[in-house]
Design a protein around this motif. Structure first.
Motif, mmCIF file in Angstrom:
data_model
loop_
_atom_site.group_PDB
_atom_site.id
_atom_site.type_symbol
_atom_site.label_atom_id
_atom_site.label_comp_id
_atom_site.label_asym_id
_atom_site.label_seq_id
_atom_site.Cartn_x
_atom_site.Cartn_y
_atom_site.Cartn_z
ATOM 1 N N PHE A 18 -0.680 10.831 22.810
ATOM 2 C CA PHE A 18 -0.096 11.040 21.493
ATOM 3 C C PHE A 18 -1.171 11.007 20.422
ATOM 4 N N VAL A 19 -0.806 11.542 19.275
ATOM 5 C CA VAL A 19 -1.654 11.527 18.081
ATOM 6 C C VAL A 19 -1.048 10.547 17.097
ATOM 7 N N ILE A 20 -1.898 9.775 16.440
ATOM 8 C CA ILE A 20 -1.422 8.907 15.364
ATOM 9 C C ILE A 20 -2.374 9.021 14.182
ATOM 10 N N VAL A 21 -1.810 9.267 13.020
ATOM 11 C CA VAL A 21 -2.571 9.379 11.777
ATOM 12 C C VAL A 21 -2.042 8.326 10.812
ATOM 13 N N ILE A 22 -2.937 7.500 10.294
ATOM 14 C CA ILE A 22 -2.552 6.477 9.319
ATOM 15 C C ILE A 22 -3.415 6.646 8.074
ATOM 16 N N TYR A 23 -2.763 7.000 6.969
ATOM 17 C CA TYR A 23 -3.417 7.090 5.665
ATOM 18 C C TYR A 23 -2.845 5.976 4.794
ATOM 19 N N SER A 24 -3.723 5.204 4.167
ATOM 20 C CA SER A 24 -3.256 4.056 3.393
ATOM 21 C C SER A 24 -4.170 3.822 2.197
ATOM 22 N N LYS A 25 -3.573 3.608 1.047
ATOM 23 C CA LYS A 25 -4.368 3.346 -0.157
ATOM 24 C C LYS A 25 -3.623 2.367 -1.062
ATOM 25 N N TYR A 67 0.827 -1.199 0.000
ATOM 26 C CA TYR A 67 0.000 0.000 0.000
ATOM 27 C C TYR A 67 0.865 1.254 0.000
ATOM 28 N N ASP A 68 0.286 2.317 -0.482
ATOM 29 C CA ASP A 68 0.894 3.641 -0.354
ATOM 30 C C ASP A 68 0.432 4.179 0.995
ATOM 31 N N THR A 69 1.334 4.189 1.970
ATOM 32 C CA THR A 69 0.946 4.477 3.356
ATOM 33 C C THR A 69 1.788 5.593 3.942
ATOM 34 N N GLY A 70 1.140 6.460 4.691
ATOM 35 C CA GLY A 70 1.830 7.490 5.461
ATOM 36 C C GLY A 70 1.353 7.452 6.900
ATOM 37 N N ILE A 71 2.298 7.439 7.825
ATOM 38 C CA ILE A 71 1.967 7.419 9.253
ATOM 39 C C ILE A 71 2.665 8.585 9.933
ATOM 40 N N SER A 72 1.900 9.374 10.658
ATOM 41 C CA SER A 72 2.457 10.504 11.403
ATOM 42 C C SER A 72 2.069 10.379 12.866
ATOM 43 N N VAL A 73 3.065 10.551 13.747
ATOM 44 C CA VAL A 73 2.851 10.432 15.185
ATOM 45 C C VAL A 73 3.396 11.676 15.870
ATOM 46 N N ILE A 74 2.643 12.209 16.819
ATOM 47 C CA ILE A 74 3.114 13.336 17.633
ATOM 48 C C ILE A 74 2.899 12.991 19.093
ATOM 49 N N GLU A 75 3.980 13.007 19.875
ATOM 50 C CA GLU A 75 3.876 12.829 21.321
ATOM 51 C C GLU A 75 3.560 14.200 21.908
ATOM 52 N N LEU A 76 2.433 14.328 22.587
ATOM 53 C CA LEU A 76 1.899 15.645 22.923
ATOM 54 C C LEU A 76 2.630 16.343 24.060
#
Length: 301
Positions: free
Chosen positions: A268-275, A91-100
């Motif tokens: 924390f924040v976690i964003v996972i975009y996958s296609k 997959y074309d995947t992007g993961i972004s994490v921010i520890e608050l």
């Protein structure tokens, strides 16, 4: 006879006649002694008052804070783990994490602007609620055929597309774009509904840190981001000991989920975009990737 107990605990002795050449002993009147006591009490009260002034309290708080160790998290391994997980799936995947707490950021995989599907419904809700705080809108006003608050709940909790369209029309697409630019989300494009994982993570971080809404409206929006109609992705790895707020979005060729996870110490924040690169998305297989990536973040934080 003098009161000897006032001076000491000695046994009284018979008075002796003073010699004429000696200087008579200085007698302190009782009234003077009483007055001296009052002065001493006044000085003592001023000292106690000074110790409770904001300045002293600030110093005490600073001292206490300096002695309390801050929680630090080593995120060096998480970057490698996320990279390895992404490589396992086609997959074309992007993961972004921010520890608050610290603001540490991790970006793995692609960070181009993805078609965001329903995840940007959060942005629409933020714009409306900000407007409500400025008396531009009212939560009880009728929007479409329902109260605005109900439309917001349907849009976030049930991912209702009709409610999304009505609310987008209410706030205006120009205002959505202006909101994104003002809050440092340059990748967002309202016409195409695209945004990078990093910018979406930044939006969630600002929101959870109470930089966008009042406390009441923050809690209201967070309440709609729990127990949603789509719990297959990030929520599948989160236990009841962590607070989870999220918004999923998907289309035939993609699956996205964006979340705030708060374990009480290191939120924390976690964003996972996958296609997919072509064809339809395998949601069963994709769910495994979401579970692995979320578990790696939970283990780290």
């Amino acid at each position: 006879m003098p009161n000897y107990y006032y001076y000491s605990n000695r046994t009284p002795e018979p008075p002796k006649r003073p010699k004429k050449w000696k200087t008579p002993r200085l007698r302190i009147p009782k009234l003077a002694v009483f007055a001296g006591c009052l002065v001493g009490l006044a000085i003592l009260s001023q000292t106690v008052f000074a110790s409770n002034t904001p300045t002293s309290q600030t110093h005490q708080a600073e001292k206490q804070g300096a002695e309390t160790p801050k929680i630090t998290v080593d995120t060096s391994k998480l970057q490698a783990e996320l990279d390895a997980i992404i490589q396992q799936y086609p997959y074309d995947t992007g993961i972004s994490v921010i520890e608050l707490n610290s603001g540490k950021r991790i970006q793995s995989g692609d960070n181009h602007a993805f078609l965001a599907a329903s995840t940007t419904k959060i942005l629409t809700a933020l714009v409306f609620l900000q407007g409500a705080e400025k008396n531009k809108y009212q939560l009880n006003q009728t929007v479409g055929d329902k109260a605005a608050q109900e439309q917001l709940r349907l849009m976030i909790n049930q991912s209702d597309n009709q409610a999304w369209r009505i609310l987008n029309d209410t706030v205006g697409r120009d205002n959505l774009q202006a909101f994104a630019q003002k809050n440092g989300l340059p990748s967002y494009n309202v016409t195409d509904n695209t945004i990078t994982p990093e910018d979406m993570a930044r939006l969630l971080a600002k929101f959870y840190k109470r930089e966008l809404l009042s406390e009441d409206n923050t809690k209201l929006l967070l309440s709609w981001m729990q127990n949603t109609d789509e719990e297959r992705f990030i929520p599948s790895s989160v236990t009841s000991s962590e607070k989870l707020y999220h918004k999923a979005g998907y289309l035939p060729e993609r699956a996205h989920d964006v979340a705030i996870i708060d374990n009480g110490t290191t939120p924390f924040v976690i964003v996972i975009y996958s296609k997919t690169y072509s064809g339809d998305y395998d949601f069963v297989r994709g769910q495994k990737m979401f579970r692995q990536a979320t578990s790696a973040a939970l283990t780290t934080f």
